[in-house]
Scaffold this motif. Structure first.
Motif, short mmCIF file in Angstrom:
data_model
loop_
_atom_site.label_atom_id
_atom_site.label_comp_id
_atom_site.label_asym_id
_atom_site.label_seq_id
_atom_site.Cartn_x
_atom_site.Cartn_y
_atom_site.Cartn_z
N ILE A 78 0.84 -1.20 0.00
CA ILE A 78 0.00 0.00 0.00
C ILE A 78 0.88 1.25 0.00
O ILE A 78 0.63 2.20 -0.75
CB ILE A 78 -0.96 0.00 1.21
CG1 ILE A 78 -1.93 -1.18 1.15
CG2 ILE A 78 -1.71 1.33 1.32
CD1 ILE A 78 -2.88 -1.18 -0.03
N ALA A 79 1.93 1.26 0.81
CA ALA A 79 2.84 2.40 0.85
C ALA A 79 3.51 2.60 -0.51
O ALA A 79 3.65 3.73 -0.98
CB ALA A 79 3.88 2.22 1.95
N ALA A 80 3.91 1.52 -1.16
CA ALA A 80 4.53 1.61 -2.49
C ALA A 80 3.54 2.16 -3.51
O ALA A 80 3.91 2.96 -4.38
CB ALA A 80 5.05 0.25 -2.93
N ARG A 81 2.28 1.75 -3.40
CA ARG A 81 1.26 2.28 -4.32
C ARG A 81 1.07 3.78 -4.11
O ARG A 81 0.96 4.55 -5.07
CB ARG A 81 -0.05 1.53 -4.12
CG ARG A 81 -1.11 1.95 -5.10
CD ARG A 81 -2.25 0.99 -5.18
NE ARG A 81 -3.33 1.57 -5.96
CZ ARG A 81 -4.56 1.16 -5.93
NH1 ARG A 81 -4.91 0.13 -5.18
NH2 ARG A 81 -5.50 1.75 -6.64
N LEU A 82 1.06 4.21 -2.86
CA LEU A 82 0.94 5.63 -2.55
C LEU A 82 2.15 6.41 -3.07
O LEU A 82 2.00 7.50 -3.65
CB LEU A 82 0.79 5.84 -1.04
CG LEU A 82 -0.52 5.37 -0.43
CD1 LEU A 82 -0.40 5.28 1.08
CD2 LEU A 82 -1.65 6.29 -0.82
N VAL A 100 3.95 6.79 4.26
CA VAL A 100 4.81 6.37 3.16
C VAL A 100 6.28 6.48 3.53
O VAL A 100 7.07 5.55 3.30
CB VAL A 100 4.51 7.17 1.87
CG1 VAL A 100 5.55 6.91 0.80
CG2 VAL A 100 3.12 6.84 1.36
N GLU A 101 6.65 7.60 4.12
CA GLU A 101 8.05 7.81 4.49
C GLU A 101 8.50 6.83 5.56
O GLU A 101 9.62 6.31 5.50
CB GLU A 101 8.28 9.26 4.90
CG GLU A 101 8.15 10.21 3.71
CD GLU A 101 8.20 11.69 4.06
OE1 GLU A 101 8.29 12.03 5.27
OE2 GLU A 101 8.14 12.50 3.12
N ARG A 102 7.64 6.54 6.53
CA ARG A 102 7.98 5.60 7.60
C ARG A 102 8.14 4.19 7.04
O ARG A 102 9.07 3.46 7.37
CB ARG A 102 6.91 5.61 8.69
CG ARG A 102 7.21 4.66 9.84
CD ARG A 102 6.22 4.75 11.01
NE ARG A 102 4.96 5.42 10.77
CZ ARG A 102 3.88 4.85 10.22
NH1 ARG A 102 3.93 3.60 9.83
NH2 ARG A 102 2.76 5.52 10.06
N VAL A 103 7.23 3.78 6.16
CA VAL A 103 7.23 2.40 5.66
C VAL A 103 8.28 2.18 4.58
O VAL A 103 8.97 1.16 4.59
CB VAL A 103 5.82 2.02 5.13
CG1 VAL A 103 5.83 0.66 4.46
CG2 VAL A 103 4.80 2.04 6.27
N THR A 104 8.42 3.13 3.66
CA THR A 104 9.33 2.93 2.52
C THR A 104 10.71 3.53 2.73
O THR A 104 11.66 3.12 2.06
CB THR A 104 8.75 3.53 1.22
OG1 THR A 104 8.74 4.96 1.32
CG2 THR A 104 7.37 2.99 0.94
N GLY A 105 10.81 4.54 3.58
CA GLY A 105 12.07 5.23 3.75
C GLY A 105 12.34 6.25 2.66
O GLY A 105 13.41 6.85 2.62
N HIS A 106 11.38 6.46 1.77
CA HIS A 106 11.53 7.41 0.67
C HIS A 106 10.76 8.69 0.97
O HIS A 106 9.65 8.65 1.51
CB HIS A 106 11.01 6.82 -0.65
CG HIS A 106 11.81 5.64 -1.12
ND1 HIS A 106 13.08 5.74 -1.61
CD2 HIS A 106 11.48 4.33 -1.15
CE1 HIS A 106 13.51 4.55 -1.93
NE2 HIS A 106 12.57 3.67 -1.67
N ALA A 107 11.34 9.82 0.56
CA ALA A 107 10.68 11.11 0.72
C ALA A 107 9.53 11.24 -0.28
O ALA A 107 9.59 10.68 -1.37
CB ALA A 107 11.67 12.24 0.53
N VAL A 108 8.53 11.96 0.12
CA VAL A 108 7.34 12.19 -0.70
C VAL A 108 7.37 13.61 -1.23
O VAL A 108 7.77 14.54 -0.52
CB VAL A 108 6.06 11.95 0.14
CG1 VAL A 108 4.82 12.31 -0.62
CG2 VAL A 108 6.01 10.51 0.61
N THR A 109 6.94 13.79 -2.47
CA THR A 109 6.86 15.12 -3.08
C THR A 109 5.70 15.89 -2.46
O THR A 109 4.60 15.36 -2.30
CB THR A 109 6.62 15.01 -4.60
OG1 THR A 109 7.66 14.21 -5.15
CG2 THR A 109 6.60 16.37 -5.25
N VAL A 110 5.95 17.13 -2.09
CA VAL A 110 4.90 17.97 -1.53
C VAL A 110 4.65 19.15 -2.45
O VAL A 110 5.53 19.56 -3.21
CB VAL A 110 5.24 18.48 -0.10
CG1 VAL A 110 5.32 17.34 0.87
CG2 VAL A 110 6.55 19.25 -0.10
N ALA A 111 3.45 19.70 -2.40
CA ALA A 111 3.10 20.86 -3.22
C ALA A 111 3.88 22.07 -2.75
O ALA A 111 4.15 22.23 -1.58
CB ALA A 111 1.61 21.14 -3.13
N VAL A 112 4.23 22.91 -3.70
CA VAL A 112 4.98 24.12 -3.36
C VAL A 112 4.09 25.33 -3.33
O VAL A 112 3.15 25.50 -3.95
CB VAL A 112 6.10 24.40 -4.38
CG1 VAL A 112 7.32 24.87 -3.64
CG2 VAL A 112 6.41 23.26 -5.25
#
Length: 112
Positions: A78-82, A100-112
């Motif tokens: 589910i985290a990978a799908r997100l 997502v960040e906790r489960v995958t360890g990858h940063a998520v893109t945020v709106a600017v």
């Protein structure tokens, strides 16, 4: 042996995969699996609910199918799908980003 109880006419089929979310409600209330409407217990609905912030702090997602006799932790999937949806331009709410960040360890893109 699996339960093979026949369904009454008009009853929903039980051979479906159900997804439930373990949410952390904080120190005072603790963690609990959230009640989920039968029609919203599919993978797509759970993903959308996480994106929309329906869960304050999703910790785990479990899928099961009682007719087939299995259950498993699908948190990473589910985290990978997100993360994939985010990479395609879908913005995630704060609790979804944290998940997502906790489960995958990858940063998520945020709106600017």
């Amino acid at each position: 042996m699996r339960n093979r109880t026949p369904l009454a006419p008009g009853e929903p089929a039980f051979d479906v995969t159900v997804h439930i979310v373990l949410n952390d409600f904080g120190e005072r209330l603790g963690r609990a699996y959230c009640e989920t409407d039968e029609a919203a217990a599919d993978e797509t609905s759970i993903v959308e609910n996480i994106i929309d912030g329906e869960y304050s702090c999703p910790m785990r997602v479990v899928a099961f199918n009682t007719a087939e006799g299995w259950s498993r932790d699908v948190t990473e999937e589910i985290a990978a799908r997100l993360l994939n949806l985010n990479a395609q331009g879908r913005m995630l709410g704060a609790s979804a980003r944290d998940f997502v960040e906790r489960v995958t360890g990858h940063a998520v893109t945020v709106a600017v």
